[in-house]
Design an enzyme around this catalytic site. Structure first.
Site, PDB file in Angstrom:
ATOM      1  CG  ASP A  31      -2.144   0.960   1.037  1.00  0.00           C
ATOM      2  OD1 ASP A  31      -2.280   1.536  -0.054  1.00  0.00           O
ATOM      3  OD2 ASP A  31      -2.700   1.414   2.083  1.00  0.00           O
ATOM      4  CG  LEU A  32       5.229   2.918  -1.721  1.00  0.00           C
ATOM      5  CD1 LEU A  32       5.675   3.577  -0.374  1.00  0.00           C
ATOM      6  CD2 LEU A  32       6.416   2.693  -2.473  1.00  0.00           C
TER       7      LEU A  32
END
Length: 190
Positions: free
Chosen positions: A6-7
């Site tokens: 979930d960058l």
């Protein structure tokens, strides 16, 4: 060995010292190489719909295809983040979530504006390569590429500066030569 999954900009903070820190490892996975291979084979052959988590504009096409996450999927997300930092926009657009997902899966990223240096553009586009194998495979590879772009920009700046200095020196030499020539002509007329 850690895949963040979930960058995005909201999960990256810059400290007072100027260091980027990645936050929110809620979806992160630590996968040993042997476990990864086994889980990939099971997921690939199971035919079941796996739920996916993350932030849609930053998800790779592979994640949207419900493939097991790999480090190159975080590289994709980093490419989206770099694209947004360079342009202020996301590389893929859609009015609805379905249109956005379809754009990520089928479209090339929107063209980068001319103010983005070609070296940076190349790094971003490699991060956003549709084929996992064509992307950088490790974050340190992206870092090295960005450092090379930065070093090149410094060298270009120095070259432009030295070019300007050479041009000024040539102009000054021409002015001096003209002054001397005019002086000689005036002297020879007397």
């Amino acid at each position: 060995g850690v895949i963040h999954c979930d960058l995005k900009g909201g999960n990256v903070k810059v400290t007072l010292e100027g260091r980027a820190k990645i936050l929110d490892f809620g979806l992160a996975q630590r996968v040993a190489e042997q476990q990864y291979r086994a889980s990939t084979e099971i997921i690939a052959s199971s035919g079941t719909d796996e739920s996916i988590g993350g932030t849609l504009p930053y998800m790779s096409p592979d994640i949207l295809d419900a493939r097991a996450p790999q480090q190159s999927d975080d590289i994709w997300s980093l490419g989206v983040l770099l694209y947004k930092l360079a342009t202020g926009e996301l590389p893929f657009q859609g009015v609805t979530r379905f249109q956005l997902a379809a754009s990520i899966q089928r479209d090339a990223p929107a063209l980068l504006p001319p103010h983005v240096p070609p070296g940076l553009e190349a790094v971003i586009l490699r991060c956003l390569a549709r084929d996992r194998g064509a992307r950088y495979q490790q974050a340190h590879e992206v870092r090295a590429a960005l450092e090379a772009v930065q070093a090149g920009a410094r060298a270009d700046g120095a070259n432009r500066l030295s070019r300007r200095m050479r041009q000024k020196a040539v102009v000054a030499a021409l002015v001096i030569a003209v002054v001397i020539l005019v002086g000689l002509l005036e002297f020879s007329r007397r």
